[in-house]
Write an enzyme that holds these catalytic residues in place. Sequence first.
Site, PDB file in Angstrom:
ATOM      1  N   ASP A 176     -14.769  31.208 -29.868  1.00  0.00           N
ATOM      2  CA  ASP A 176     -15.158  31.970 -28.671  1.00  0.00           C
ATOM      3  C   ASP A 176     -14.086  33.046 -28.461  1.00  0.00           C
ATOM      4  OD1 ASP A 176     -16.318  32.815 -26.285  1.00  0.00           O
ATOM      5  OD2 ASP A 176     -15.576  31.122 -25.098  1.00  0.00           O
ATOM      6  N   GLN A 217     -24.747  26.314 -22.291  1.00  0.00           N
ATOM      7  CA  GLN A 217     -24.354  26.751 -23.628  1.00  0.00           C
ATOM      8  C   GLN A 217     -24.266  25.547 -24.557  1.00  0.00           C
ATOM      9  OE1 GLN A 217     -23.587  30.083 -24.710  1.00  0.00           O
ATOM     10  NE2 GLN A 217     -23.838  29.000 -26.639  1.00  0.00           N
ATOM     11  N   ARG A 238     -23.533  31.575 -11.736  1.00  0.00           N
ATOM     12  CA  ARG A 238     -22.426  31.925 -12.645  1.00  0.00           C
ATOM     13  C   ARG A 238     -21.312  32.472 -11.770  1.00  0.00           C
ATOM     14  NH1 ARG A 238     -22.186  35.132 -18.339  1.00  0.00           N
ATOM     15  NH2 ARG A 238     -22.911  33.065 -18.936  1.00  0.00           N
TER      16      ARG A 238
HETATM   17  N1   CP Z   1     -23.137  32.900 -24.156  1.00  0.00           N
HETATM   18  C1   CP Z   1     -23.375  33.408 -22.941  1.00  0.00           C
HETATM   19  O1   CP Z   1     -23.363  32.724 -21.921  1.00  0.00           O
HETATM   20  O2   CP Z   1     -23.661  34.744 -22.925  1.00  0.00           O
HETATM   21  P1   CP Z   1     -23.720  35.666 -21.642  1.00  0.00           P
HETATM   22  O3   CP Z   1     -22.351  35.723 -21.048  1.00  0.00           O
HETATM   23  O4   CP Z   1     -24.176  37.012 -22.146  1.00  0.00           O
HETATM   24  O5   CP Z   1     -24.711  35.070 -20.666  1.00  0.00           O
HETATM   25  N1  NVA Z   2     -15.433  31.902 -22.577  1.00  0.00           N
HETATM   26  C1  NVA Z   2     -16.319  33.029 -22.359  1.00  0.00           C
HETATM   27  C2  NVA Z   2     -17.750  32.611 -22.548  1.00  0.00           C
HETATM   28  C3  NVA Z   2     -18.753  33.697 -22.356  1.00  0.00           C
HETATM   29  C4  NVA Z   2     -20.164  33.224 -22.519  1.00  0.00           C
HETATM   30  C5  NVA Z   2     -16.096  33.574 -20.961  1.00  0.00           C
HETATM   31  O1  NVA Z   2     -15.968  32.780 -20.027  1.00  0.00           O
HETATM   32  O2  NVA Z   2     -16.034  34.784 -20.812  1.00  0.00           O
END
Ligand code: CP
Ligand code: NVA
Length: 305
Positions: free
Chosen positions: A224, A132, A102
């Site tokens: 979102d 996701q 990530r």
């Molecule tokens: N939806 C999602 O990826 O949640 P987190 O950011 O908590 O991992």
């Molecule tokens: N669009 C959001 C998704 C989080 C799971 C972000 O990138 O923060």
Amino acid sequence: MENKNFITIRDWSSDALNEMLALADAVKDNPSKYADTLQRKALAMIFEKPSLRTRVSFDVGIQQLGGFSLYLTQHEINLGQRESVSDVAHNLERMVQGIMVRTFSHSVVEDIAKYASIPVINGLTDFCHPCQAMADYMTIREVKKTTRGVKIAYIGDGNNVAHSLIYGAVRFGSALYIASPSGYEPDPEVVRWAKENAGETGSRIEILQDPFLAADEADVIYTDVWTSMGAESEAARRREAFRSFQVNDAVVSRAKSDYVFMHCLPAHRGEEVSGSVIDSEHSIVFQQAENRLHAQKAVMITLMG
Ligand code: CP
Ligand code: NVA
């Protein structure tokens, strides 16, 4: 297997993705059958941003498959500063069987995948969030019995989650209507590709600016956060720009009577969604969150099994 990595939905064919969803359903139905599938395999999880669902679902997921995970933050490995991305990849490939990343820049995940000989899974970049989308389409199929022809209205930021939903709509044959404020639309190249390939599964992609129009007769209403991780300095400007894009009672009244509300979470009640919608009986956000676990098991088994 057509691909050693899971970096975007676009890299995978409809058939392969449908197989993965079928595996996710099977794992959900009978988790104990898969208890040894990844026995003693190790997944390195690199997190340069916070996480609840992604971290917990990958960690619990691999343990329930017989393996284990290592949680590595930027504080430990300082990717690209303490050590080059290629050296990190070449070290990890000698010790673990998979890497989940990530991060901010999508090219970092692509680079790790290029250098590492082992599978690399995208756990969210600024560009997309494929794990996701797998959980999302799995959930839509559970609730609506199919993904084909289902009308999804995505109301909000044309961000990473939107991009993966777009790729997923093409692969899973859904009709995706996106309404974003001017200047916050999805990447035009993603939209161009999607429109070009939509015929493959009879999907449809429409980019609008009116949330009410997008929500018309929708089976699924999805939103979102207005400010994604990494864009915090833009929060005030974004709140202003997105003010009329809240998913609330007025917007969902345009949807079908049996519509479901989805959100990748974390959610901000009173911003992108009203409490009356996310906490209503139409909301399936926790079923969606649970499916991260099952969908990610399917991704890991496919790549690392
Ligand atoms: N939806 C999602 O990826 O949640 P987190 O950011 O908590 O991992
Ligand atoms: N669009 C959001 C998704 C989080 C799971 C972000 O990138 O923060």
